[in-house]
Design an enzyme around this catalytic site. Structure first.
Site, mmCIF file in Angstrom:
data_model
loop_
_atom_site.group_PDB
_atom_site.id
_atom_site.type_symbol
_atom_site.label_atom_id
_atom_site.label_comp_id
_atom_site.label_asym_id
_atom_site.label_seq_id
_atom_site.Cartn_x
_atom_site.Cartn_y
_atom_site.Cartn_z
ATOM 1 N N LYS A 84 -26.179 21.502 3.846
ATOM 2 C CA LYS A 84 -24.930 21.038 3.246
ATOM 3 C C LYS A 84 -24.267 19.959 4.098
ATOM 4 C CE LYS A 84 -23.694 25.044 0.444
ATOM 5 N NZ LYS A 84 -22.659 26.058 0.143
ATOM 6 N N LYS A 105 -21.451 19.967 -13.349
ATOM 7 C CA LYS A 105 -20.390 19.045 -13.778
ATOM 8 C C LYS A 105 -20.660 17.639 -13.264
ATOM 9 C CE LYS A 105 -17.130 21.688 -12.081
ATOM 10 N NZ LYS A 105 -17.807 22.986 -11.883
ATOM 11 N N LYS A 162 -30.636 21.109 -14.106
ATOM 12 C CA LYS A 162 -29.698 22.147 -13.703
ATOM 13 C C LYS A 162 -28.314 21.805 -14.237
ATOM 14 C CE LYS A 162 -27.603 24.264 -9.613
ATOM 15 N NZ LYS A 162 -27.555 24.264 -8.128
#
Length: 328
Positions: free
Chosen positions: A114, A200, A197
């Site tokens: 991340k 948004k 997938k």
């Protein structure tokens, strides 16, 4: 025998979509009948990667509460609250940070991944808060002495770390915390309307609170078998996004639909219409309840305040034991 206790939470980082609902929330609805459940909207966690822009945080918290309640989480059966309204989470996080080796946090697989992904997006997240995310998560869980946490496989390392930290506390001071176990959820996975997938950020999601007309419009945009150009062409349901949704929302008719697709007995337009109406019907109660709650925002605030009071009672008792064990 008493029920086991579950803790789980979600970050209020944006609007819910159907993938979020089926990936986690639908599972929570089932678990509330089997466990003593504590569910938290973890707003401090949201700040670990989005601290620079909290402008919509309160709106997102309210929307998430609407989503949970309209889906069927019972505020009497479960403790439902906002993390930052129970300050004991922060206190236990601080105390656990005194005993947790730095290397334990740095080795969490998702940390470096991340760090790179969000760093590439221009976010400065090389902060203690981001590094200490799993430790705050541990505090969330063990503050309520939860013995199980419903997670997907990607979250298992976080639960393993929570067990290690709980074990270290118990060995250093006195046995106080159960070592939480991962409760793997068997959740349906929904693709986005383009087959990727659902996200948004891809613009391929179906909003959880979409009204019927918007739901129908999003279904009409779904990608079908790319090899099926004409109505008379035979199709392959196994590569069709619409069929993936049919298996979830229209399971009783999927064998029939698959056969009709493979024999060109049904066209993609008709198949989409059948799916859309089935989805509208399946989600009608949720949409109706959400609209009712939206019309009475004070009720949502009352529910969250009630949940926070119940959470504080449990958390306060735990922290009295923690302070005594650490001679504070």
């Amino acid at each position: 025998m008493s029920k086991g206790r579950i803790f789980s939470g979600m970050q209020p980082s944006g609007k819910f979509h159907l993938g979020n609902y089926l990936g986690a929330l639908d599972n929570w609805i089932k678990l509330q009948h089997e466990y003593d459940c504590v569910f938290s909207i973890v707003d401090w966690h949201a700040l670990t990667s989005s601290y620079e822009d909290p402008a919509r945080l309160q709106e997102n918290i309210h929307d998430m509460a609407l989503d949970w309640l309209s889906a069927g989480l019972d505020p009497e059966k479960n403790i439902i609250f906002v993390q930052s309204q129970v300050k004991e989470h922060a206190e236990l996080h601080l105390l656990l940070s005194m005993i947790t080796p730095l290397g334990w946090l740095e080795r969490v697989p998702s940390y470096k991944d991340k760090l790179q992904q969000l760093g590439a997006m221009g976010k400065e997240i090389n902060t203690y808060g981001f590094l200490g995310y799993p430790e705050l998560q541990t505090a969330d869980i063990i503050l309520y002495k939860a013995d199980s946490v419903p997670v997907g496989e990607d979250q298992i390392p976080h639960i393993e770390l929570a067990r290690e930290i709980a074990r270290r506390f118990n060995n250093l001071y006195r046995p106080l915390f159960p070592e939480p176990q991962a409760l793997l959820s068997q959740s349906a996975l929904l693709p986005g309307i383009d087959g990727r997938k659902m996200s948004k950020s891809y613009g391929n999601d179906i909003p959880y609170a979409a009204p019927p007309d918007e739901l129908r419009a999003r279904v009409r945009q779904m990608i079908t078998d790319p090899q099926r150009v004409k109505r008379t062409d035979i199709g392959d349901p196994d590569v069709c996004t619409v069929y993936t949704f049919q298996k979830i929302f229209n399971a009783a008719e999927t064998v029939e639909i698959a056969g009709q697709c493979r024999s060109a007995g049904i066209g993609c337009v008709e198949c989409k219409k059948r799916l859309a109406e089935r989805m509208v019907l399946s989600l009608a109660d949720i949409y109706s309840k959400r609209a009712e709650l939206e019309a009475h925002p004070g009720r949502v605030k009352e529910i969250l305040a009630y949940g926070a009071e119940r959470a504080r009672q449990v958390a306060s008792a735990t922290m009295q034991e923690v302070r005594a064990a650490m001679n504070l």
